[in-house]
Structures are given as structure tokens and as C-alpha cells.
Scaffold this active site. Structure first.
Site, short mmCIF file in Angstrom:
data_model
loop_
_atom_site.label_atom_id
_atom_site.label_comp_id
_atom_site.label_asym_id
_atom_site.label_seq_id
_atom_site.Cartn_x
_atom_site.Cartn_y
_atom_site.Cartn_z
N ASP A 121 -2.22 -19.32 15.36
CA ASP A 121 -3.05 -20.03 14.40
C ASP A 121 -2.13 -20.77 13.42
OD1 ASP A 121 -5.17 -21.04 12.93
OD2 ASP A 121 -6.28 -19.16 12.94
N GLU A 142 -13.85 -20.80 6.41
CA GLU A 142 -12.83 -19.74 6.31
C GLU A 142 -12.99 -18.91 5.02
OE1 GLU A 142 -8.99 -20.57 8.16
OE2 GLU A 142 -9.67 -22.57 8.66
C1 BGC Z 1 -8.15 -21.80 11.73
C2 BGC Z 1 -8.30 -22.16 13.17
C3 BGC Z 1 -8.08 -23.63 13.37
C4 BGC Z 1 -6.76 -24.05 12.77
C5 BGC Z 1 -6.49 -25.53 12.90
C6 BGC Z 1 -6.91 -22.37 11.12
O1 BGC Z 1 -6.95 -22.20 9.75
O2 BGC Z 1 -8.15 -20.39 11.59
O3 BGC Z 1 -9.57 -21.77 13.64
O4 BGC Z 1 -8.14 -23.93 14.73
O5 BGC Z 1 -6.74 -23.71 11.42
O6 BGC Z 1 -7.28 -26.25 12.08
C1 BGC Z 2 -6.18 -27.23 7.24
C2 BGC Z 2 -7.02 -26.49 8.23
C3 BGC Z 2 -6.49 -25.15 8.39
C4 BGC Z 2 -6.28 -24.47 7.05
C5 BGC Z 2 -5.57 -23.18 7.25
C6 BGC Z 2 -6.09 -26.47 5.96
O1 BGC Z 2 -5.29 -27.15 5.04
O2 BGC Z 2 -6.73 -28.48 7.02
O3 BGC Z 2 -7.03 -27.13 9.46
O4 BGC Z 2 -7.40 -24.43 9.15
O5 BGC Z 2 -5.54 -25.25 6.16
O6 BGC Z 2 -5.42 -22.46 6.07
#
Ligand code: BGC
Ligand code: BGC
Length: 628
Positions: A310, A516
């Protein structure tokens, strides 16, 4: 004339084939020859690669730093868009495709010319892209119990993603969310592993259906499909109190029974990649878990695609994150992670991984395993033969057929939880000749609210200017009879409601967009002013409450005041699907994919638990018949 053109085309095609496959003359390269067996191509290419080229293949970097020079000089194997990372605000299909083309040219200009693979989150449609079709989030799809629909959605999403020149998506999320306090619960199809397993049919939708000979191995049918990614392996939906990226405490048997089953289906359905979860299992970070990543997933389940980390997933092995990146890389790569979503500090990654190989901490066999898997996916999906965007697919983005499919998904995802007060006759469906009706609430005319997180930006946006779509209010207006009068007031006063002479009211309230950790929530109440709008309207007019949310919310205190109650989840851009069912063009058929709790102190509470005392049980959902 047509004949001459066809011949000319054929000739041009043959020349192109010769030059891209290197089949001619002394420059013949086995790995570039699509007629060679897969393993021959992989072996041939691997044997030509330097350590730097191998490590480059393992590196995935973010679009914003992926200049042609960075890609070329570091042999970068993959680029991603993070949430909300686009080439320009409201970027067109052409802008996306030319961005990918520029990056791909850089990758192909390296001596071995290995194409890079561009990945993006398309978790409910091509969410980052302006004017894409946005489908209901997974929690709503779970309520449809319709794997064929999931498959069709997968195929439509694949086309929209390919329209922008992108061949790889970080979807589906196959989390089994066991606690709705988790901010990602809407990304989960259900609390029941069986429902999640059933909905993994979205994978053959994304990738195309693997022929029997390819089942269980990475497979992508062609340039109208994309490589998929089952995520987040494993136990992401089982954390303590639903805290994002936290600890899942469960014995191995429980892990296998609840969180692992969707991965069996994903692997047998030829998923190309699997993303590791930020979470820990019994205190051990999944990104460092050799047993589950290598022994179980790769060796026992025989997963042959690549395992991707991830976003900064290796950094987060230590706490604080990134405090010992050298150790993080060692643990992550030795655990069996093949591609690393770095996504910014690639020099640190490359430097550290190189030294870990030089001092034999990480054996070359581990690097070769990672690169083989990445190349296997790139070869099987035809990326070497078709590395560039196909401009003929441009019209696929947001096209009417896909919007119709999304609208169907909205209809089927709605769950009718109450229909008429006790002892009274059902209120729904409403007649289209409904006279004067009131539509109220923060989510009635708000496209951003009905789409939720992972829409245009990572967290999602509120309002009606983010992208193209139809709000629930617009859907209602276009569905009712010409004689009807639809009055909209977001937050009407008691006086307005009492004196309005309304026959019915439709109140649409719910959660604002989130994703998230920002979505973690310990109280799960309907945000203000939702409850007061329900009070004001439902105390005075026969009312239908439509809840827009990523999960069940506390509704018990209001349920007796409400005449009819509909859980609409996060329906996406096609708000008409709601009116289709409220006004009887279609019946309600959706069934809860989650337990509707009475109060948060009951949580976690899931179907099958010994103490199960829900407000509405898992699987519940009233039905109505179409009236037209
Ligand atoms: C998320 C993933 C996602 C990745 C890319 C992460 O923060 O947990 O689900 O695919 O970011 O955006
Ligand atoms: C990104 C996401 C990612 C996340 C992880 C963001 O800044 O845009 O894609 O999932 O950070 O913490």
C-alpha cells in the site's frame, strides 16, 4: 478503394509489428516475440536485466514526480495516481491519455524497453476522472446480491479506465468489514464473507473472463480490460473498534473463516495483483508478514501475480512511519512484497534496496521472484504489444450505457427498511401524480454527497460542480407526473412545513464524503442538521427518509416518526435510480449487506454472533412491486 485501404493498413500493421516486436533481422529479441511461450519470454528478459533494472521494475512512483527523466534514469516499472491526482483539474480523456503516453515513451526508451504499468484507484467507477460514471460504493453493491451485475459493472469500469489510457486499477476492495465504525466500511461489500466472495465476480468483469487454461493465473483479456487488484490483504476490515490501519485480533482459524475467503475467489478468478493491508494481524504488520504473504498467499494459494504494497506501506512498518526505512524495505521485501508503492522517495528506496542486495540481506532469488511476477502480469495482459492508450476508446468515459447500468445498480442497492407506520398501509411506492411534495435535506440536491469519498478527490467533494451526474432531487423532478409540484427546501422551518400543504415529504440526509482514517467514527450518528430536519418534516407531513451513508447509522431514536425509511448507501452519479424505485417504476429488492445496529455500544455485532440484537438484521429488506 476500401480494399486498397485495407491492404495499406495491413502493411502498416505488419511493419509496426516487426518494429515493436523486434522480430526482424539480427535484432531479434525473444522476450519481445508474443509467439514465444510466457515463461520463455520472462526468462529471456530477466536474463538480460541488471540489478538496477530489476529494482526499477519493483518501484511504483506517483504521477506528480514521474517525469520522463525520472522514469528513464531509474527504469521505473510503474506509476500511479493517488486519490485526486490528475494531470489537470477536469482533465479530459485526451489529457489523461497523453500523460500516460509521455510516461510510456520514457519507459520504452530504456535499453530493454520494458513498458511501465500505470495504476489508479477505480473503486466505484473511474473516480478520479471528471465526467466518469460513478457507481454505488461496494456496500450498496453488496445489497444487490447480484454477482452478474457486479461483473457488468467491472466491464464498464474497465472501459472507462482504458478510455484514459490506463491499464491497471487498485480494485476491488474485498475487505470484510466487521465494524461500521471503520472509515472504509463502504469499500466493503458486506460483513458476511459469503457475500463478499460472491461479489468478487467484479474481477472477471474488470479483467475479462479467464479461459479454463488460465484460471488461477493472472489474466487480462485485452485492451478493453484492465489488470485488477484485490485489496487489502488481509484482515483490513477486522481491526479493533474499526480503527483504520489498526490491529486485527483474531486466531488463524477466524482469519481463514472471515477475512481470507474472498482471496480464494480472487485467485481462482485470475486476479493479477493483490495489495497488502496497512493493518496488523495480532500485532504483526501485514507488510512484514512472511507467513501470510509468502507461505500462505504465494505458496499455499499459488497466487502467481504480483503483490503490491500500500501507499507508503513499507514506511508504516515502523512507528513512527519512515523512522527506519532501511529496515522497512528489508522486512517488506523479505515478506514477499513484489512492487512497492513508494510513492515519492524513490532514491531512498532504490539506494536502500540496492545495498540490501549487495550485502546479501535480500537474496537475488527474492528480487527475481518479484520481477518475474511483475513481468508475468505485464506479458499476460499484452502490455508489451499494446503499451499505449487506444484513442478509439475515448468515447467510453461516462457514456450513456454505463450511466444506465449505474442507475440499475442504484435501484437494486436500495434497501427498504420500513414502509408505513405500524398498522397503516404501505406508503411506497408513491404515486407519480403526487400533488405537492416537499423534498428536504442536505443530501437531496448534492452530487458530491451522494458520491462519497474517492470521487474526483481522495476525500470526495460536496456540491454539484465536481462532475457530471444527476442528483436525487433532479431524479424526482424528472420522474413525477407533470401535474405534480416538487418543492425543495434544504432545511425548512416548521412553519414552512406546516403551512405548505404537502401531501408527502422526501427527506434525504446522511454523511458527508470521507475516506480512510478521516471516516473513522465512534458515534455513527446522523450529522446535524439531519436529525432536526427529520424531526421538523416528519412531525408534520407523511415522510420518506432516504439515508445516504457509507454504513448503518443510529436511526432508532427517529424511526417511529418516520413513515418509510430507505438506506441508499453512496449511490454515485446516477441519482435517478432512487426516484425510479420511490415512484414505482421498479420494485425495491435490496437486502442489507450489513447488520443495522440499535446503538454503537453493541458494536462489533455481525450476523451469526451469539448475542445478536439488531434493529434490522443482516439480509433484511422489504420488497415492493412496480406500479407502472
Ligand atoms: C489506500 C489504498 C489505495 C492507495 C492508492 C492507500 O492509502 O489504502 O486503498 O489503493 O492509497 O491511492
Ligand atoms: C493519496 C491517496 C492515498 C493516501 C494515503 C493521499 O495523499 O492521495 O491516494 O491513499 O494519501 O494516506
Amino acid at each position: 478503394m476500401g480494399h486498397i485501404w485495407r491492404c495499406a493498413h495491413l502493411l502498416l500493421y505488419c511493419c509496426l509489428l516487426l518494429s515493436t516486436t523486434g522480430v526482424q533481422g539480427s535484432g531479434y529479441l525473444k522476450y519481445k516475440d508474443p509467439k514465444q511461450p510466457l515463461n520463455t519470454r520472462i526468462d529471456d528478459l530477466l536474463s538480460r536485466m541488471s540489478l538496477a533494472e530489476k529494482i526499477g521494475q519493483m518501484a511504483q512512483i506517483e504521477r506528480s514526480i514521474a517525469t520522463p527523466d525520472v522514469i528513464k534514469n531509474n527504469y521505473i516499472g510503474s506509476v500511479l495516481s493517488g486519490g485526486g491526482s490528475w494531470p489537470a483539474p477536469q482533465a479530459t480523456v485526451q489529457e489523461w491519455a497523453s500523460m500516460v503516453t509521455e510516461m510510456q515513451k520514457a519507459a520504452l526508451s530504456t535499453p530493454l524497453g520494458i513498458p511501465m504499468i500505470y495504476g489508479i484507484d477505480a473503486v466505484h467507477g473511474h473516480g478520479n476522472v471528471y465526467k466518469a460514471t460513478i457507481f454505488p460504493h461496494n456496500v450498496g453493491l453488496g445489497a444487490t446480491r447480484d454477482p452478474e451485475l457486479a461483473k457488468k459493472i467491472g466491464a464498464a469500469v474497465a472501459l472507462e479506465v482504458r478510455a484514459t489510457g490506463i491499464p491497471y486499477i487498485f480494485a476491488p476492495c474485498v475487505a470484510v468489514c466487521r465494524d461500521p465504525r471503520w472509515g472504509r466500511c463502504y469499500e466493503s461489500f458486506s460483513e458476511d464473507p459469503k457475500v463478499v466472495q460472491m461479489m468478487t465476480q467484479i474481477i472477471p468483469g474488470f479483467q475479462g473472463e479467464a479461459p479454463p487454461s488460465s484460471r488461477g493465473r493472472p489474466y487480462v483479456a485485452g485492451t478493453r480490460n484492465v489488470a485488477a487488484c484485490a485489496k487489502h490483504y488481509v484482515g483490513d476490515g477486522g481491526t479493533n473498534k474499526g480503527i483504520n490501519e489498526n490491529n486485527t485480533i483474531i486466531d488463524f482459524h477466524g482469519l481463514l473463516q472471515i477475512h481470507m475467503p474472498p482471496y480464494y475467489n480472487a485467485v481462482i478468478n485470475s486476479v493479477s495483483t493483490i495489495m497488502v493491508s496497512y493493518t496488523s494481524w495480532n500485532g504483526v504488520k501485514m507488510h512484514a508478514n512472511h507467513f501470510l504473504v509468502t507461505d500462505f498467499l504465494k505458496n499455499k494459494l499459488k497466487f502467481r501475480g504480483f503483490v503490491i504494497s500500500d501507499w507508503q506501506g513499507l514506511d508504516r512498518i515502523t512507528s513512527p512511519a519512515g523512522s527506519d526505512y532501511h529496515l522497512s524495505i528489508k522486512l517488506g521485501v523479505l515478506a514477499g512484497i513484489d512492487m512497492i508503492m513508494i510513492p515519492f522517495n524513490y532514491t531512498d528506496f532504490i539506494g536502500n534496496l540496492t545495498s540490501l542486495v549487495h550485502d546479501n540481506t535480500i537474496p537475488m532469488s527474492r528480487i527475481d521472484d518479484a520481477v518475474r511476477r511483475i513481468l508475468r502480469v505485464k506479458f499476460t495482459m499484452g502490455l508489451f504489444e499494446n503499451p499505449f492508450p487506444d484513442p478509439s476508446l475515448a468515447g467510453e468515459l461516462g457514456k450513456q450505457e454505463h450511466r444506465d447500468l449505474a442507475r440499475e445498480a442504484v435501484r437494486k442497492s436500495l434497501v427498504l427498511l420500513k414502509n408505513g407506520k405500524y398498522g397503516e398501509k404501505p406508503l411506497l411506492p408513491l404515486p407519480k401524480k403526487c400533488g405537492k411534495i416537499l423534498v428536504a435535506g442536505s443530501h437531496a440536491d448534492n452530487l458530491g454527497n451522494q458520491c462519497g469519498g474517492w470521487t474526483i478527490t481522495w476525500q470526495g467533494l460536496q456540491g454539484n460542480n465536481l462532475t457530471a451526474g444527476t442528483t436525487i432531487l433532479e431524479g424526482i423532478k424528472s420522474t413525477v407526473d407533470g401535474s405534480a409540484q416538487v418543492v425543495y427546501s434544504e432545511e425548512p422551518s416548521p412553519d414552512f412545513v406546516q403551512k405548505g400543504g404537502f401531501n408527502y415529504a422526501i427527506v434525504v440526509v446522511g454523511e458527508p464524503p470521507y475516506s480512510e482514517t478521516q471516516g473513522d467514527n465512534l458515534n455513527l450518528t446522523i450529522p446535524a442538521p439531519g436529525p432536526s430536519v427529520i424531526e421538523t418534516v416528519c412531525s408534520n407531513v407523511k415522510c420518506i427518509v432516504v439515508l445516504i451513508s457509507g454504513r448503518p447509522l443510529v436511526i432508532e431514536p427517529y424511526i417511529n416518526k418516520i413513515d418509510a425509511f430507505v438506506a441508499a448507501w453512496l449511490p454515485g452519479t446516477e441519482g435517478k435510480g432512487v426516484a425510479d424505485v420511490l415512484f414505482g417504476d421498479y420494485g425495491f429488492t435490496g437486502k442489507l449487506s450489513r447488520t443495522w445496529f440499535k446503538s454503537v455500544d453493541q458494536l462489533p455485532m455481525n450476523v451469526g454472533d451469539p448475542h445478536y440484537d439488531p434493529l434490522f438484521p443482516f439480509g433484511f429488506g422489504l420488497e415492493t412491486h412496480p406500479s407502472y
